[in-house]
Design an enzyme around this catalytic site. Structure first.
Site, PDB file in Angstrom:
ATOM      1  N   PRO A   1       0.789  -1.187   0.002  1.00 13.73           N
ATOM      2  CA  PRO A   1      -0.230  -0.254  -0.068  1.00 13.73           C
ATOM      3  C   PRO A   1       0.859   1.212  -0.058  1.00 13.73           C
ATOM      4  O   PRO A   1       1.858   1.446   0.525  1.00 13.73           O
ATOM      5  CB  PRO A   1      -0.683  -0.167   1.252  1.00 13.73           C
ATOM      6  CG  PRO A   1      -0.920  -1.582   1.600  1.00 13.73           C
ATOM      7  CD  PRO A   1       0.502  -2.048   1.428  1.00 13.73           C
ATOM      8  N   LYS A   2       0.439   2.352  -0.664  1.00 17.68           N
ATOM      9  CA  LYS A   2       1.294   3.599  -0.582  1.00 17.68           C
ATOM     10  C   LYS A   2       0.130   4.504   0.293  1.00 17.68           C
ATOM     11  O   LYS A   2      -0.918   4.863  -0.138  1.00 17.68           O
ATOM     12  CB  LYS A   2       1.295   4.164  -2.119  1.00 17.68           C
ATOM     13  CG  LYS A   2       1.924   5.660  -2.162  1.00 17.68           C
ATOM     14  CD  LYS A   2       2.034   6.083  -3.562  1.00 17.68           C
ATOM     15  CE  LYS A   2       2.736   7.337  -3.388  1.00 17.68           C
ATOM     16  NZ  LYS A   2       2.368   8.277  -2.852  1.00 17.68           N
ATOM     17  N   TRP A   3       0.677   4.702   1.494  1.00 16.97           N
ATOM     18  CA  TRP A   3      -0.364   5.470   2.485  1.00 16.97           C
ATOM     19  C   TRP A   3      -0.106   6.814   2.282  1.00 16.97           C
ATOM     20  O   TRP A   3       0.783   7.577   1.748  1.00 16.97           O
ATOM     21  CB  TRP A   3       0.409   5.019   3.854  1.00 16.97           C
ATOM     22  CG  TRP A   3       0.415   3.633   4.183  1.00 16.97           C
ATOM     23  CD1 TRP A   3       1.269   2.652   4.190  1.00 16.97           C
ATOM     24  CD2 TRP A   3      -1.013   2.751   4.632  1.00 16.97           C
ATOM     25  NE1 TRP A   3       0.963   1.350   4.341  1.00 16.97           N
ATOM     26  CE2 TRP A   3      -0.265   1.477   5.016  1.00 16.97           C
ATOM     27  CE3 TRP A   3      -2.062   3.048   4.835  1.00 16.97           C
ATOM     28  CZ2 TRP A   3      -1.367   0.092   5.196  1.00 16.97           C
ATOM     29  CZ3 TRP A   3      -2.959   2.086   5.437  1.00 16.97           C
ATOM     30  CH2 TRP A   3      -2.570   0.746   5.604  1.00 16.97           C
TER      31      TRP A   3
ATOM     32  N   ASP B   1      -3.046   6.195  -0.859  1.00 19.14           N
ATOM     33  CA  ASP B   1      -2.950   6.937  -2.051  1.00 19.14           C
ATOM     34  C   ASP B   1      -2.415   6.363  -3.262  1.00 19.14           C
ATOM     35  O   ASP B   1      -2.371   6.938  -4.301  1.00 19.14           O
ATOM     36  CB  ASP B   1      -1.606   7.651  -1.607  1.00 19.14           C
ATOM     37  CG  ASP B   1      -1.350   9.024  -2.600  1.00 19.14           C
ATOM     38  OD1 ASP B   1      -2.409   9.623  -2.701  1.00 19.14           O
ATOM     39  OD2 ASP B   1       0.041   9.211  -2.798  1.00 19.14           O
ATOM     40  N   GLY B   2      -2.422   4.995  -3.058  1.00 18.30           N
ATOM     41  CA  GLY B   2      -2.199   4.246  -4.320  1.00 18.30           C
ATOM     42  C   GLY B   2      -1.441   2.701  -3.855  1.00 18.30           C
ATOM     43  O   GLY B   2      -1.435   2.580  -2.803  1.00 18.30           O
TER      44      GLY B   2
END
Length: 394
Positions: A55-57, A218-219
């Site tokens: 995960p892109k936090w 965020d992605g």
């Protein structure tokens, strides 16, 4: 030149940079000038074997270093963060580990959601306010890479698979939530404030994160399992969560002075530079939520005439665009209110405090959409608590 020789040639600058960073680590200057590895944007997640997805936090990237009682937190920009997050410094100083260098993300969980607005408020110059916010909105640190071994040796040259294994061993050695330890519980059942960010090698799971995680992410980032850590390089791939919304055009700004000056086709004040976007609340008030400025030059003269014919106060009946500030001149901040008749569909990434955090991309005009239908309800909010908990590690 043979293929293998070309590969070696291409890697020399990166290897030299990595060697310099490794020398710094081995010299004991872990926090001095080490830049985190970054990602470049791609349209879709890569397929095939050899990839790890994470995960892109939606937080602040952070390198967390400890040597004895010394603890530093460093932002991606290189600026120190420790004074703004004293509770995280105390948490790391209380761990049963004398030495580490971890790559992660600072986030603030509130009521089971991640609040970027609350995270931004933590960057305050007044020490008294910093202490109060540290108690009221304590931050969590999500860990996703380990750059030192327990003896203080550099792991930069090790493949991601080895670094991830080292990170998981380090995390398993920490006190579990509720054990006697460094006080790693947040308030009101927010859970542990030091967490292991999940990772998967299954593309289907990574795609599910993009589709189901709401505004918590965020992605998604993709990393090669055999790749070393390359400080300061865009050596990872990222796919950002992008969403769309239909918004009322409640006003516009002319282009900056010296650009798109008016002529016989575009009017005397110049050409339109950006559209000001609005959404209705439950009481029907139209609030300013952001802007879009990606307007085709060939369309600006006709669009300017169209908008000027609709100029009529107040434009927004709720929150309105701000006036001049230290960053914007009076001309830059000046805006023209419009009758709320036009609707556009825009693409956005994140929402903070009921506003688009960044500029949006204009996708199309929605002639089929009534302005009253453009409400806040269509915005994708942060993930529900159970969705966030599913993503988080221990």
């Amino acid at each position: 030149m043979a293929g293998s020789e070309r590969t070696k040639e291409r890697r020399r600058p990166a290897d030299a940079s990595q060697a310099g960073s490794r020398a710094k680590l081995e010299a004991g200057s872990e926090a001095a000038g080490l830049e985190p590895m970054e990602a470049k944007s791609v349209a879709a997640l890569p397929e095939g074997p050899g990839w790890q997805y994470e995960p892109k936090w939606d937080g602040f990237r952070c390198l967390a270093w400890r040597a004895g009682v010394a603890v530093t937190l460093t932002a991606k920009s290189g600026k120190p963060l420790a004074r703004y997050f004293p509770e995280v410094v105390a948490l790391l100083r209380g761990l049963p580990l004398e030495r580490f260098l971890l790559d992660g993300e600072l986030v603030v969980p509130l009521e089971g959601k991640l609040s970027f607005d609350a995270l931004q408020q933590r960057l305050h110059p007044a020490e008294s306010r910093v202490r109060r916010l540290a108690a009221e909105t304590p931050a969590s640190l999500l860990l996703f890479d380990c750059l030192l071994d327990p003896e203080g040796g550099s792991l930069l040259a090790e493949p991601l698979s080895a670094r991830r294994a080292a990170l998981e061993r380090l995390y398993r050695a920490l006190p579990a939530p509720g054990d006697e330890g460094p006080g790693d519980e947040g308030p009101a059942g927010e859970g542990p404030r030091l967490r292991l960010s999940p990772a998967t090698r299954e593309l289907s799971e990574a795609r599910a994160w993009l589709q189901e995680a709401g505004g918590a992410l965020d992605g998604v980032v993709a990393k090669r399992l055999e790749a070393p850590y390359r400080p300061g390089e865009r050596a990872m791939l990222k796919v950002k969560c992008l969403r769309t919304a239909d918004c009322v055009v409640g006003g516009f700004r002319y282009a900056a002075e010296g650009k798109d000056k008016g002529d016989a086709k575009g009017g005397g004040k110049g050409l339109v530079g950006s559209l000001l976007l609005g959404l209705h609340d439950g009481e029907g008030r139209l609030h300013h939520v952001g802007f879009t400025s990606g307007l085709a030059a060939k369309d600006k003269p006709a669009l300017t005439r169209r908008l000027e014919a609709l100029v009529e106060p107040p434009g927004f009946t709720g929150k309105a665009p701000g006036g001049p500030s230290r960053w914007a001149s009076a001309r830059d901040a000046e805006w023209q209110p419009l009758r709320p008749e036009l609707v556009v569909e825009v693409r956005y990434d994140q929402v903070t405090g009921d506003r688009f955090r960044h500029g949006t991309r204009l996708l199309r005009w929605r002639l089929d959409k009534a302005p009253r239908q453009c409400t806040f309800e269509q915005l994708e909010r942060a993930a529900r608590p159970e969705e966030l908990e599913r993503l988080w590690g221990r």
